[in-house]
Design an enzyme around this catalytic site. Structure first.
Site, mmCIF file in Angstrom:
data_model
loop_
_atom_site.group_PDB
_atom_site.id
_atom_site.type_symbol
_atom_site.label_atom_id
_atom_site.label_comp_id
_atom_site.label_asym_id
_atom_site.label_seq_id
_atom_site.Cartn_x
_atom_site.Cartn_y
_atom_site.Cartn_z
ATOM 1 N N LYS A 120 -9.743 18.655 21.184
ATOM 2 C CA LYS A 120 -8.318 18.742 21.587
ATOM 3 C C LYS A 120 -7.443 19.034 20.449
ATOM 4 C CE LYS A 120 -4.688 16.677 23.383
ATOM 5 N NZ LYS A 120 -4.008 15.571 23.043
ATOM 6 N N ASP A 138 -7.122 15.560 27.789
ATOM 7 C CA ASP A 138 -7.066 14.341 27.114
ATOM 8 C C ASP A 138 -7.193 13.433 28.358
ATOM 9 O OD1 ASP A 138 -4.287 13.936 28.208
ATOM 10 O OD2 ASP A 138 -3.709 15.703 26.569
#
Length: 208
Positions: A120, A138
């Site tokens: 991420k 996410d």
DNA sequence: ATCCCGAGGG
DNA sequence: CCCTCTGGAT
């Protein structure tokens, strides 16, 4: 799931949330990386309140690499998870200084070698700094993608691949902040506000 | 699967 | 009061 549904949603997201996101203030790449690392499980607002003092105290990666752990903790305490984040920041900066000649890696594999940097964080860094297209999955992107019927994967990695097939590449870097904002305000984890959702007409999981 | 962990919402 | 949160490491 029909292609017109995807186009409908993407147009609406652009209309409501815009196409550009204000990234974290930074003068150097390591500052951007630090800011993104701090943003894990925290809001941008929390992070932005801490950055000025943090970068005033530590002017470059070397400063932070050499600093006592406690000083870094003090500078970021108001953000959650501060012990882990301080430890990772210090280690990460040590790696940058001692192993990489002070340069932050410009590719995903290099970034993933750094302490506290996962998929991420790395993808977002490359997108913000170089505009490299990447879908970051996410919790919000994961949840909303499934509600919309865009993906059915069991984990973020699977959903990332599905979204790369469903979404035009020029939307990859903005779908993240658009869905995050939508997820925080409307399509929340619990008690989603489907009544006021602008995407409801294209959503498979819409509640009545 | 669990931990980290302050802040803010319900 | 209890819950979750723009992850990552163990």
């Amino acid at each position: 799931m029909k292609n017109e549904h995807v186009i409908g949603v993407l147009d609406k997201l652009d209309e409501i949330y815009g196409v550009t996101k204000k990234g974290f203030y930074h003068k150097q790449p390591w500052q951007l990386l630090a800011a993104i690392m701090l943003s894990a499980q925290s809001t941008d607002k929390q992070v932005e309140e801490v950055l000025p003092q943090l970068f005033a105290r530590f002017q470059n990666a070397e400063d932070m690499a050499e600093a006592p752990l406690e000083e870094i903790e003090d500078a970021i305490r108001s953000i959650g998870l501060y012990k882990n984040k301080a430890k990772n920041l210090k280690k990460c900066c040590q790696q940058i200084v001692e192993e990489l000649g002070g340069e932050v890696p410009g590719d995903i594999d290099g970034l993933l070698c750094l302490a506290g940097v996962g998929r991420k964080t790395a993808t977002l860094f490359l997108a913000d700094l170089y505009g490299i297209p990447g879908v970051t999955v996410d919790t919000h992107v994961f949840r909303i993608s499934k509600r919309l019927g865009w993906a059915c994967g069991k984990n973020p990695a699977e959903v990332e691949l599905e979204l790369q097939k469903v979404l035009p590449k020029d939307h990859w870097n903005r779908i993240n902040f658009q869905l995050i904002y939508h997820g925080r305000t409307v399509c929340t984890a619990r008690k989603a506000k489907c009544q006021e959702c602008v995407l409801a007409e294209w959503c498979e999981k819409k509640l009545d």
